[in-house]
Design a protein around this motif. Structure first.
Motif, PDB file in Angstrom:
ATOM      1  N   HIS A 100       9.785 105.747  -3.559  1.00 25.80           N
ATOM      2  CA  HIS A 100       9.790 104.273  -3.628  1.00 25.80           C
ATOM      3  C   HIS A 100      11.046 103.763  -2.973  1.00 25.80           C
ATOM      4  CE1 HIS A 100       9.175 100.301  -5.480  1.00 25.80           C
ATOM      5  NE2 HIS A 100      10.443 100.325  -5.806  1.00 25.80           N
ATOM      6  N   LYS A 110      15.364 103.357  -1.783  1.00 23.23           N
ATOM      7  CA  LYS A 110      15.017 102.139  -1.057  1.00 23.23           C
ATOM      8  C   LYS A 110      15.766 102.076   0.275  1.00 23.23           C
ATOM      9  CE  LYS A 110      13.942  99.635  -5.329  1.00 23.23           C
ATOM     10  NZ  LYS A 110      14.403  98.614  -6.311  1.00 23.23           N
ATOM     11  N   GLU A 164      14.624 104.420  -9.312  1.00 23.44           N
ATOM     12  CA  GLU A 164      14.519 102.968  -9.519  1.00 23.44           C
ATOM     13  C   GLU A 164      15.064 102.196  -8.325  1.00 23.44           C
ATOM     14  OE1 GLU A 164      16.178 101.564 -13.190  1.00 23.44           O
ATOM     15  OE2 GLU A 164      15.443  99.516 -12.857  1.00 23.44           O
ATOM     16  N   GLU A 215       4.762 100.674 -12.206  1.00 23.59           N
ATOM     17  CA  GLU A 215       6.035 100.135 -12.718  1.00 23.59           C
ATOM     18  C   GLU A 215       5.820  99.413 -14.037  1.00 23.59           C
ATOM     19  OE1 GLU A 215       8.037  97.763  -9.727  1.00 23.59           O
ATOM     20  OE2 GLU A 215       7.503  99.140  -8.117  1.00 23.59           O
TER      21      GLU A 215
END
Ligand code: G3I
Length: 305
Positions: A80, A47, A43, A235
């Motif tokens: 992600h 990143k 989640e 998502e």
């Protein structure tokens, strides 16, 4: 089939969820994760701010916990996200020009190389298009390095991990008639025509009353697929409850099942209490981990497809 993953596998698709590393000690959470899902997205942990907190110093501990858990459980991983205007580390936020371009490309190269061979698909670039009616790129420090920053990121990702599918990922691109959808479509069309390496388009699919599931969703997914890319719901969450919410989930799954190049669906969290939305009940399991009506409708439509 009795689980989301097994039901999706009947048509060669996956069913995934976003996972937070700090919840991997929660037995209810992990029990549902291990049972129901066969694709995992970190989640936040992969990143830019998480993986390169200081320039040139990479940090993969939290991302590794998620990737290792998934792989130990026989699940695949969506990466992600490699390049994004948001959740940049502080050192990057005020950079510009060729220094920023070089830092972004180095980030893409280093992170995709580190995870080489372990990622089914990378969100190479996330959310680069503007909201509203312009259909144009979003202004950002990355965009100001030159309009070719997106294709440069894709080429760097391909060189670093040739086995990963490379996706462009965005939100509010579900409705075919929206300018933002058209802008992304034209970019993908251009990339395919010029041989820029792109394999897939991710539709985040964060829905609420102001941004409902469009009745032309199947059209959108099919039109992108017709450009020669896979499409994925990346998502998914839908505000609401009860049978209304269940029907909307059903519509999204049906739209994917109707497009042969729609390879899978990921929901953005497991229980309602795991959602990034501060309030609301947008997911498939309630706060206690019980299956909601939306879960049953998704399972049923996967089993019928
Ligand atoms: O971990 C820190 C914690 O230590 C600190 O005390 C707390 C105080 O604010 O913040 C915590 O970090 C938060 C992090 O989530 C983990 O919970 C960040 O502030 C918060 O900004 C971050 O939000 C994430 C958001 O992306 C950031 O843009 C959400 O979890 C995540 O679900 C959300 O995911 C995005 C996708 O990446 C891209 N598409 C949209 C989607 C939803 O916004």
């Amino acid at each position: 089939a009795a689980t989301l993953a097994a039901a999706a596998q009947q048509s060669g698709r996956y069913f995934g969820t976003a996972v937070a590393a700090n919840k991997l000690g929660d037995s209810t959470y992990v029990g549902i994760l291990n049972r129901e899902f066969d694709m995992v997205t970190a989640e936040n942990e992969m990143k830019m701010d998480a993986t390169e907190p200081n320039q040139g110093q990479f940090s993969f501990g939290s991302g590794d916990r998620i990737v290792n858990h998934a792989r130990n459980q026989g699940k695949r991983v969506r990466g992600h996200a490699l390049a994004w205007h948001s959740q940049q580390p502080g050192w990057m936020q005020n950079m510009s020009g060729s220094a920023l371009r070089q830092a972004m490309l180095n980030h893409v190269t280093q992170v995709a190389s580190y995870y080489r061979g372990k990622i089914y698909a990378w969100d190479v670039v996330n959310e680069a298009y503007a909201d509203g009616t312009s259909g144009a790129r979003r202004d950002s420090n990355l965009q100001r390095t030159g309009n070719d920053w997106i294709e440069a990121a894709f080429r760097a990702a391909r060189a670093a991990d040739p086995g990963a599918k490379l996706c462009y990922n965005d939100y509010n691109t579900d409705n075919w008639s929206h300018a933002k959808t058209q802008g992304v479509y034209r970019m993908v069309q251009d990339f395919k025509s010029r041989g820029v390496p792109i394999d897939c388009v991710g539709f985040q699919a964060h829905f609420n009353s102001g941004n409902p599931v469009p009745s032309n969703y199947h059209t959108t997914l099919q039109n992108f697929a017709n450009l020669g890319v896979d499409v994925q719901i990346t998502e998914l969450d839908i505000e609401g409850s009860g049978s209304t919410q269940a029907q909307q989930y059903q519509g999204v799954v049906q739209a994917c099942l109707a497009v042969s190049r729609c390879t899978g669906i990921t929901v953005w969290g497991i229980r309602d209490s795991d959602s990034w939305r501060a309030s609301g009940t947008p997911l498939l399991f309630d706060n206690y981990g019980n299956k909601k009506a939306a879960y049953t409708s998704v399972l049923n439509v996967l089993n019928s497809g």
